[in-house]
Design an enzyme around this catalytic site. Structure first.
Site, PDB file in Angstrom:
ATOM      1  CG  ASP A  62      56.089  76.646 162.394  1.00  0.00           C
ATOM      2  OD1 ASP A  62      56.139  77.813 161.952  1.00  0.00           O
ATOM      3  OD2 ASP A  62      56.140  75.649 161.657  1.00  0.00           O
ATOM      4  CG  ASN A 128      58.532  65.457 156.305  1.00  0.00           C
ATOM      5  OD1 ASN A 128      57.833  66.463 156.191  1.00  0.00           O
ATOM      6  ND2 ASN A 128      59.270  65.227 157.376  1.00  0.00           N
ATOM      7  CG  HIS A 130      56.798  69.272 157.895  1.00  0.00           C
ATOM      8  ND1 HIS A 130      58.156  69.055 157.799  1.00  0.00           N
ATOM      9  CD2 HIS A 130      56.624  70.579 157.581  1.00  0.00           C
ATOM     10  CE1 HIS A 130      58.756  70.184 157.448  1.00  0.00           C
ATOM     11  NE2 HIS A 130      57.850  71.119 157.304  1.00  0.00           N
ATOM     12  CD  GLU A 135      59.161  67.142 160.859  1.00  0.00           C
ATOM     13  OE1 GLU A 135      58.689  66.741 159.770  1.00  0.00           O
ATOM     14  OE2 GLU A 135      60.146  67.890 160.931  1.00  0.00           O
TER      15      GLU A 135
END
Ligand code: GLP
Length: 233
Positions: A62, A128, A130, A135
């Site tokens: 990313d 979280n 991810h 996400e």
């Protein structure tokens, strides 16, 4: 999922380093790489080793949207600093955060992934759950895409920027479908702040609300944890 628990992050990273050694020895040529503080020890082991990546290709997961490659907090800068400037690869790829034609950039990255199937993929995990920048709620069918970062991710990454307003709100990320195509996946998670995400990934139901839980459906995943990250298992 093969769960491996070590006393410290360093010990876990050393074992992941050995996975790279074995992968190269058995002919792996294409490595999927991750940023974040989690793989820093691994990259240090790689750069201080005599492993030869001069015939290998690296593709990163990313990149922040809107940051130039030479921005101090871009993932391109991170990779150069921690790995590529010290350990040359044949070729390295990362999404272009300044791409003006977003669809063309997505197509370029997906074509690269088709051309270079990943032998060994390194992943960290967000608090979280991810992976990459996929996400909670990301579709399992997505390949590379431009994603909106979750508010909690922006807050977690604000520590690297002067102020929270400077944190990009979007990023290019390989999608969950791209990640799942890797032949072998090593997910690293260290520290207490990752313990809940690790528990949800390993023991929870497989759901797009917990992106890392999809890895339960991959046939060749190892999860490298320190004791703190494994504390809720
Ligand atoms: C970032 C990256 C992820 C990384 C995660 C955890 O937002 N996009 O690839 O795994 O957050 O980062 P860290 O390793 O610093 O905890």
């Amino acid at each position: 999922m093969d769960i491996k628990i070590f006393d410290t992050a360093k010990e876990a990273s050393k074992e992941v380093f050995h996975e790279f050694e074995q992968a190269l020895a058995s002919g792996a040529t294409t490595f999927g790489l991750a940023t974040g503080s989690t793989p820093e020890d691994l990259y240090e082991y790689l750069t201080s080793s005599d492993l030869d990546f001069s015939n290998a290709t690296a593709l990163n997961l990313d990149e922040y949207f809107g940051l130039p490659a030479d921005h101090p907090q871009s993932y391109a800068t991170f990779m150069d600093k921690h790995l590529f400037s010290k350990k040359p690869f044949k070729e390295t790829f990362i999404p272009n955060g300044l791409a003006t034609d977003v669809e063309a950039e997505i197509a370029r990255y997906n074509a690269l992934l088709e051309e270079h199937p990943i032998d060994l993929q390194i992943l960290g995990i967000g608090q979280n759950a991810h992976i990459g920048f996929n996400e909670p709620g990301a579709s399992r069918h997505m390949k590379t895409q431009l994603v909106d970062l979750a508010e909690s991710t922006i807050q977690a990454n604000a520590r690297f920027f002067d102020s929270i307003e400077d944190v990009p709100t979007k990023a290019f990320s390989m999608g969950l479908a791209s990640i799942m195509q890797s032949k072998r996946i090593l997910l690293l998670a260290f520290g207490e702040s990752k313990a809940q995400a690790v528990k949800d990934m390993v023991e929870g139901p497989v759901t797009e609300e917990v992106p890392a839980s999809l890895l339960q459906e991959h046939p060749n995943v190892a999860v490298y944890l320190d004791r703190a990250a494994a504390s809720l298992l």
